[in-house]
Design a protein around this motif. Structure first.
Motif, PDB file in Angstrom:
ATOM      1  N   MET A 326       1.018  -1.242  -0.061  1.00 60.80           N
ATOM      2  CA  MET A 326       0.091   0.005  -0.007  1.00 60.80           C
ATOM      3  C   MET A 326       0.978   1.237   0.024  1.00 60.80           C
ATOM      4  N   ASP A 327       0.522   2.118  -0.838  1.00 56.62           N
ATOM      5  CA  ASP A 327       1.178   3.386  -0.746  1.00 56.62           C
ATOM      6  C   ASP A 327       0.996   4.169   0.546  1.00 56.62           C
ATOM      7  N   LEU A 328       1.909   4.885   1.019  1.00 57.42           N
ATOM      8  CA  LEU A 328       1.906   5.459   2.318  1.00 57.42           C
ATOM      9  C   LEU A 328       1.393   6.971   2.155  1.00 57.42           C
ATOM     10  N   PRO A 329       0.249   7.253   2.514  1.00 54.87           N
ATOM     11  CA  PRO A 329      -0.189   8.728   2.165  1.00 54.87           C
ATOM     12  C   PRO A 329       0.384   9.697   3.134  1.00 54.87           C
ATOM     13  N   VAL A 330       1.639  10.021   3.000  1.00 55.48           N
ATOM     14  CA  VAL A 330       2.441  10.794   3.512  1.00 55.48           C
ATOM     15  C   VAL A 330       2.525  12.236   2.899  1.00 55.48           C
ATOM     16  N   ARG A 331       2.676  12.432   1.820  1.00 54.25           N
ATOM     17  CA  ARG A 331       2.660  13.685   1.097  1.00 54.25           C
ATOM     18  C   ARG A 331       1.389  14.043   0.213  1.00 54.25           C
ATOM     19  N   ARG A 333      -2.157  13.410  -0.233  1.00 47.63           N
ATOM     20  CA  ARG A 333      -3.539  13.058   0.061  1.00 47.63           C
ATOM     21  C   ARG A 333      -4.634  13.688  -0.746  1.00 47.63           C
ATOM     22  N   ASN A 334      -4.087  13.741  -1.852  1.00 51.46           N
ATOM     23  CA  ASN A 334      -5.366  14.157  -2.848  1.00 51.46           C
ATOM     24  C   ASN A 334      -5.963  15.517  -2.686  1.00 51.46           C
ATOM     25  N   GLN A 335      -5.214  16.530  -1.815  1.00 42.21           N
ATOM     26  CA  GLN A 335      -5.483  17.580  -1.158  1.00 42.21           C
ATOM     27  C   GLN A 335      -5.932  18.582  -2.515  1.00 42.21           C
ATOM     28  N   GLY A 336      -5.319  18.713  -3.668  1.00 46.52           N
ATOM     29  CA  GLY A 336      -5.658  19.528  -4.637  1.00 46.52           C
ATOM     30  C   GLY A 336      -6.937  19.130  -5.341  1.00 46.52           C
ATOM     31  N   ALA A 337      -7.354  18.028  -5.576  1.00 48.88           N
ATOM     32  CA  ALA A 337      -8.576  17.366  -6.209  1.00 48.88           C
ATOM     33  C   ALA A 337      -9.573  17.543  -5.443  1.00 48.88           C
ATOM     34  N   ILE A 338      -9.564  17.335  -4.031  1.00 49.87           N
ATOM     35  CA  ILE A 338     -10.604  17.803  -3.125  1.00 49.87           C
ATOM     36  C   ILE A 338     -10.839  19.159  -2.952  1.00 49.87           C
ATOM     37  N   ARG A 339     -10.120  20.157  -2.924  1.00 54.41           N
ATOM     38  CA  ARG A 339     -10.135  21.514  -3.163  1.00 54.41           C
ATOM     39  C   ARG A 339     -10.974  21.890  -4.259  1.00 54.41           C
TER      40      ARG A 339
END
Length: 446
Positions: A326-331, A333-339
């Motif tokens: 599993m990829d580690l969601p460190v950097r 976290r899909n922030q741009g797409a959510i915004r």
């Protein structure tokens, strides 16, 4: 000043020529196209017949139906699970034995000595598991996209129907207007020929012949204007129906004119309920909400599971293991797409409020116009159309008896023409504004 009187034969010929072809121009079915228009490929069509052809042939409707089918296929695609991944690894060339693809099982002596120059391979099977309900959210978004495609189809259908009805009505009355000017042109050309004969014997003044020639030029210009409008109507219908360029569509009749309005509250409620553009705005909110939900779910990485079999290449000869990754969601976290999805949701939400105001304004506009035309129709006194017809008849009689001069006669004829055109324009506006109310409410009130 004494009036000059035509010879008896000339006055009778002029009078009979005018009376013989005078006919009222009212809202009656058109049976033949004007003589200046092509008739070889004339297709007589009622409005229901034209509507059936429109539904079957219109390119934009067919194209939008394909969009619905495309959206339906996207739902199927969104519901499919990821394919498993099969991985194989083997020895291509062994430099110790100089053999290619050495997959033969090593001898027992080599195995006892720990020598494995052949027989090695590894097989791995992996499967991606979508977490956080991504698959169901993808399906929900695809279903919303299909709803948008259906609503877009309904909106295109509504718009093109309105264009079809109004073009048909315009063509119907443009043909009647052209017929009016053609008939008048024929009468004045015959009168001009009679005047030219009289001019040779000195029976009329030259200026009277010139004045008639000017009047005929005016009629020809008006006739040409109607012909260009009819050409535009035909071009629009050919596109709407994908009709042959050589054919001439001749409208046969219009439905009976109805002079009762629905209640304004009923029209407004119908528009808010039935307008597909309102539905589109509402579905866009639903679509944006589902898109935001999907983007939030994508913050959770997907899980990759697998099994591995390795021969002669691990801790022991036949190794079987399992895998989890599993990829580690460190950097990320899909922030741009959510915004972006959140901003889209805010935008379409405000768009719904604006569209509701637009729809209300459209209905009120159509309602006010229709009330205006109804009032104009109701204000017409009884027998008005018959009295219009008498203007032309009486003017012709008076002119043949020389009770009135040429200028007075032409003025009365222009009054007759304008009255007939006003009647045609009023009926045309009434029918088209009724269709406008149907269009703005997406309800068949007329």
């Amino acid at each position: 000043m004494a009036h000059f009187r035509f010879p008896t034969f000339l006055r009778i010929s002029i009078f009979l020529g005018w009376l013989g072809i005078i006919s009222p121009v009212v809202a009656q079915p058109t049976s033949t196209p004007p003589s200046t228009l092509p008739v070889a490929d004339t297709i007589r069509q009622s409005l229901p017949q034209l509507e059936q052809l429109f539904v079957e042939r219109n390119f934009q409707l067919l194209a939008q139906r394909y969009q619905i089918d495309i959206a339906d296929a996207a739902i199927t695609q969104a519901g499919l699970r990821p394919n498993p991944n099969l991985w194989f690894q083997g020895n291509l060339y062994n430099p110790n034995t100089h053999k290619i693809l050495p997959f033969k099982t090593p001898s027992q002596a080599d195995q006892n000595a720990g020598i494995y120059n052949s027989g090695y391979f590894a097989v791995q099977l992996q499967q991606v598991i979508l977490l956080a309900g991504k698959r169901s959210k993808l399906v929900a978004l695809a279903e919303s996209n299909k709803s948008l495609a259906r609503l877009a189809f309904r909106d295109i259908m509504r718009t093109l129907h309105y264009q079809l009805y109004t073009t048909y009505t315009n063509l119907y009355y443009d043909l009647q207007g052209l017929k009016l000017f053609e008939d008048e042109l024929g009468r004045q050309q015959r009168l001009l020929e009679s005047y030219r004969i009289a001019l040779q014997s000195g029976g009329v003044a030259p200026y009277e012949v010139t004045r008639l020639e000017v009047a005929i030029r005016d009629l020809q210009a008006n006739s040409a204007n109607y012909q260009t409008q009819i050409a535009d109507d035909q071009a629009t219908l050919r596109i709407l129906l994908r009709q042959s360029a050589k054919s001439f569509i001749l409208p046969t009749e219009l439905p009976p004119l109805r002079t009762t309005l629905p209640a304004l509250a009923t029209a407004l409620d119908s528009a808010q309920t039935n307008r597909p553009d309102i539905g589109l705005s509402q579905e866009q909110i639903n679509n944006a909400e589902r898109s935001l939900s999907l983007e939030k779910a994508r913050r959770t990485p997907d899980l990759t599971t697998g099994v591995l079999y390795e021969r002669y290449g691990n801790a022991y000869s036949n190794f079987t293991g399992f895998q989890l990754s599993m990829d580690l969601p460190v950097r990320n976290r899909n922030q741009g797409a959510i915004r972006s999805a959140e901003t889209t949701l805010k935008s379409v939400t405000s768009g719904l409020e604006n569209q509701q105001v637009v729809v209300q304004s459209d209905v009120l506009n159509a309602f006010d116009k229709l009330n205006t035309y109804y009032a104009q129709l109701a204000a017409r006194p009884a027998g008005y159309l018959d009295r219009i017809q008498n203007i032309s008849v009486e003017a012709t009689k008076a002119y043949n008896s020389r009770s009135i001069g040429l200028l007075d006669y032409l003025d009365k004829i222009r009054t007759y023409q304008q009255a007939q055109l006003n009647n045609l324009n009023l009926l045309n506006n009434l029918y088209n504004t009724q269709q406008l109310l149907n269009y703005t409410t997406n309800t068949r009130f007329f």
